[in-house]
Design a protein around this motif. Structure first.
Motif, PDB file in Angstrom:
ATOM      1  N   LEU A 151      24.460 -55.916  42.874  1.00  7.09           N
ATOM      2  CA  LEU A 151      25.296 -56.480  41.829  1.00  7.09           C
ATOM      3  C   LEU A 151      24.849 -57.903  41.546  1.00  7.09           C
ATOM      4  O   LEU A 151      24.501 -58.650  42.465  1.00  7.09           O
ATOM      5  CB  LEU A 151      26.765 -56.466  42.248  1.00  7.09           C
ATOM      6  CG  LEU A 151      27.381 -55.080  42.387  1.00  7.09           C
ATOM      7  CD1 LEU A 151      28.789 -55.198  42.942  1.00  7.09           C
ATOM      8  CD2 LEU A 151      27.392 -54.357  41.060  1.00  7.09           C
ATOM      9  N   PRO A 152      24.857 -58.309  40.270  1.00  2.83           N
ATOM     10  CA  PRO A 152      24.416 -59.669  39.945  1.00  2.83           C
ATOM     11  C   PRO A 152      25.417 -60.709  40.431  1.00  2.83           C
ATOM     12  O   PRO A 152      26.585 -60.409  40.677  1.00  2.83           O
ATOM     13  CB  PRO A 152      24.332 -59.651  38.413  1.00  2.83           C
ATOM     14  CG  PRO A 152      25.238 -58.547  37.991  1.00  2.83           C
ATOM     15  CD  PRO A 152      25.225 -57.534  39.100  1.00  2.83           C
ATOM     16  N   ASP A 153      24.937 -61.938  40.568  1.00  5.87           N
ATOM     17  CA  ASP A 153      25.815 -63.053  40.925  1.00  5.87           C
ATOM     18  C   ASP A 153      26.811 -63.292  39.801  1.00  5.87           C
ATOM     19  O   ASP A 153      26.646 -62.810  38.679  1.00  5.87           O
ATOM     20  CB  ASP A 153      24.990 -64.327  41.145  1.00  5.87           C
ATOM     21  CG  ASP A 153      24.091 -64.208  42.365  1.00  5.87           C
ATOM     22  OD1 ASP A 153      24.448 -63.449  43.289  1.00  5.87           O
ATOM     23  OD2 ASP A 153      23.039 -64.859  42.379  1.00  5.87           O
ATOM     24  N   GLU A 154      27.834 -64.073  40.097  1.00  5.91           N
ATOM     25  CA  GLU A 154      28.835 -64.431  39.097  1.00  5.91           C
ATOM     26  C   GLU A 154      28.117 -65.080  37.910  1.00  5.91           C
ATOM     27  O   GLU A 154      27.297 -65.983  38.081  1.00  5.91           O
ATOM     28  CB  GLU A 154      29.844 -65.415  39.713  1.00  5.91           C
ATOM     29  CG  GLU A 154      31.042 -65.698  38.856  1.00  5.91           C
ATOM     30  CD  GLU A 154      31.949 -64.501  38.675  1.00  5.91           C
ATOM     31  OE1 GLU A 154      32.618 -64.438  37.635  1.00  5.91           O
ATOM     32  OE2 GLU A 154      31.989 -63.622  39.555  1.00  5.91           O
ATOM     33  N   PRO A 155      28.395 -64.624  36.690  1.00  5.39           N
ATOM     34  CA  PRO A 155      27.673 -65.164  35.524  1.00  5.39           C
ATOM     35  C   PRO A 155      28.010 -66.632  35.268  1.00  5.39           C
ATOM     36  O   PRO A 155      29.128 -67.074  35.517  1.00  5.39           O
ATOM     37  CB  PRO A 155      28.143 -64.282  34.373  1.00  5.39           C
ATOM     38  CG  PRO A 155      29.387 -63.630  34.842  1.00  5.39           C
ATOM     39  CD  PRO A 155      29.347 -63.591  36.329  1.00  5.39           C
ATOM     40  N   THR A 156      27.006 -67.358  34.782  1.00  8.03           N
ATOM     41  CA  THR A 156      27.211 -68.750  34.385  1.00  8.03           C
ATOM     42  C   THR A 156      27.338 -68.813  32.870  1.00  8.03           C
ATOM     43  O   THR A 156      26.836 -67.937  32.162  1.00  8.03           O
ATOM     44  CB  THR A 156      26.033 -69.631  34.826  1.00  8.03           C
ATOM     45  OG1 THR A 156      24.832 -69.113  34.250  1.00  8.03           O
ATOM     46  CG2 THR A 156      25.888 -69.647  36.337  1.00  8.03           C
ATOM     47  N   GLU A 157      28.004 -69.824  32.381  1.00  6.70           N
ATOM     48  CA  GLU A 157      28.172 -69.979  30.944  1.00  6.70           C
ATOM     49  C   GLU A 157      26.874 -70.481  30.318  1.00  6.70           C
ATOM     50  O   GLU A 157      26.236 -71.393  30.848  1.00  6.70           O
ATOM     51  CB  GLU A 157      29.319 -70.946  30.637  1.00  6.70           C
ATOM     52  CG  GLU A 157      30.679 -70.359  30.933  1.00  6.70           C
ATOM     53  CD  GLU A 157      30.941 -69.055  30.181  1.00  6.70           C
ATOM     54  OE1 GLU A 157      30.711 -69.002  28.955  1.00  6.70           O
ATOM     55  OE2 GLU A 157      31.360 -68.082  30.827  1.00  6.70           O
ATOM     56  N   PRO A 158      26.472 -69.917  29.174  1.00 10.33           N
ATOM     57  CA  PRO A 158      25.231 -70.356  28.525  1.00 10.33           C
ATOM     58  C   PRO A 158      25.379 -71.766  27.950  1.00 10.33           C
ATOM     59  O   PRO A 158      26.450 -72.146  27.492  1.00 10.33           O
ATOM     60  CB  PRO A 158      25.014 -69.327  27.422  1.00 10.33           C
ATOM     61  CG  PRO A 158      26.334 -68.689  27.202  1.00 10.33           C
ATOM     62  CD  PRO A 158      27.119 -68.825  28.462  1.00 10.33           C
ATOM     63  N   THR A 159      24.302 -72.545  28.003  1.00 11.14           N
ATOM     64  CA  THR A 159      24.293 -73.881  27.425  1.00 11.14           C
ATOM     65  C   THR A 159      23.811 -73.861  25.978  1.00 11.14           C
ATOM     66  O   THR A 159      23.929 -74.856  25.285  1.00 11.14           O
ATOM     67  CB  THR A 159      23.394 -74.827  28.241  1.00 11.14           C
ATOM     68  OG1 THR A 159      22.085 -74.261  28.293  1.00 11.14           O
ATOM     69  CG2 THR A 159      23.939 -74.998  29.653  1.00 11.14           C
ATOM     70  N   GLN A 160      23.255 -72.735  25.544  1.00 11.28           N
ATOM     71  CA  GLN A 160      22.837 -72.542  24.159  1.00 11.28           C
ATOM     72  C   GLN A 160      23.046 -71.078  23.810  1.00 11.28           C
ATOM     73  O   GLN A 160      23.231 -70.248  24.691  1.00 11.28           O
ATOM     74  CB  GLN A 160      21.394 -72.980  23.958  1.00 11.28           C
ATOM     75  CG  GLN A 160      20.390 -72.366  24.907  1.00 11.28           C
ATOM     76  CD  GLN A 160      19.009 -72.942  24.724  1.00 11.28           C
ATOM     77  OE1 GLN A 160      18.521 -73.059  23.608  1.00 11.28           O
ATOM     78  NE2 GLN A 160      18.355 -73.317  25.817  1.00 11.28           N
ATOM     79  N   PRO A 161      23.049 -70.750  22.514  1.00 13.33           N
ATOM     80  CA  PRO A 161      23.301 -69.347  22.143  1.00 13.33           C
ATOM     81  C   PRO A 161      22.299 -68.399  22.799  1.00 13.33           C
ATOM     82  O   PRO A 161      21.129 -68.730  22.978  1.00 13.33           O
ATOM     83  CB  PRO A 161      23.126 -69.351  20.618  1.00 13.33           C
ATOM     84  CG  PRO A 161      23.329 -70.768  20.204  1.00 13.33           C
ATOM     85  CD  PRO A 161      22.845 -71.611  21.353  1.00 13.33           C
ATOM     86  N   LEU A 162      22.792 -67.219  23.167  1.00 16.74           N
ATOM     87  CA  LEU A 162      21.915 -66.206  23.758  1.00 16.74           C
ATOM     88  C   LEU A 162      20.980 -65.637  22.698  1.00 16.74           C
ATOM     89  O   LEU A 162      21.328 -65.586  21.513  1.00 16.74           O
ATOM     90  CB  LEU A 162      22.753 -65.086  24.362  1.00 16.74           C
ATOM     91  CG  LEU A 162      23.578 -65.450  25.580  1.00 16.74           C
ATOM     92  CD1 LEU A 162      24.451 -64.275  26.000  1.00 16.74           C
ATOM     93  CD2 LEU A 162      22.691 -65.879  26.730  1.00 16.74           C
ATOM     94  N   PRO A 163      19.798 -65.182  23.116  1.00 18.56           N
ATOM     95  CA  PRO A 163      18.894 -64.531  22.164  1.00 18.56           C
ATOM     96  C   PRO A 163      19.592 -63.306  21.557  1.00 18.56           C
ATOM     97  O   PRO A 163      20.304 -62.580  22.257  1.00 18.56           O
ATOM     98  CB  PRO A 163      17.708 -64.099  23.023  1.00 18.56           C
ATOM     99  CG  PRO A 163      17.778 -64.951  24.249  1.00 18.56           C
ATOM    100  CD  PRO A 163      19.222 -65.239  24.458  1.00 18.56           C
ATOM    101  N   PRO A 164      19.411 -63.065  20.260  1.00 21.28           N
ATOM    102  CA  PRO A 164      20.085 -61.927  19.632  1.00 21.28           C
ATOM    103  C   PRO A 164      19.528 -60.588  20.099  1.00 21.28           C
ATOM    104  O   PRO A 164      18.382 -60.494  20.561  1.00 21.28           O
ATOM    105  CB  PRO A 164      19.821 -62.133  18.138  1.00 21.28           C
ATOM    106  CG  PRO A 164      18.651 -63.032  18.057  1.00 21.28           C
ATOM    107  CD  PRO A 164      18.625 -63.847  19.308  1.00 21.28           C
TER     108      PRO A 164
END
Length: 107
Positions: free
Chosen positions: A11-24
């Protein structure tokens, strides 16, 4: 026809908030292969190939974004060959530089 068991990824680690928009969705990122990916690659290799050539932990390959997860997590279709005839799924992978993560393409 015999099927090889497919390993269940950690299972992945707890997600972090993005500092810029995610790639579409549909765009390409760089993905760094990890040990679990090598198990998937080996499981889908023909029986005649004991060790698929050219793949090792840390090798960078292109990945196409198929969905966004929480934080910086992306689902990717990882392209193992230039003609995309060999691929694996990388699900809920975070942004980063370590094996098992994706990175934005340099502009």
């Amino acid at each position: 026809m015999t099927f090889a068991p497919v390993p269940i990824p950690d299972l992945p680690d707890e997600p972090t908030e993005p500092t810029q928009p995610l790639p579409p969705v549909g765009s390409t990122v760089t993905y760094t292969l990890c040990d679990q990916d090598l198990d998937l690659i080996a499981a889908q290799a023909p029986a005649s190939e004991a060790e698929p050539p050219g793949y090792a932990e840390g090798v960078q390959v292109p990945g196409v974004v198929t969905a966004h997860g929480a934080g910086t997590q992306l689902n990717l279709r990882v392209l193992l060959t230039d003609d995309a005839t060999s691929t694996i799924w990388a699900l809920l992978r975070p942004e980063g530089t370590a094996p098992g993560t994706w990175a934005r393409l340099a502009v």
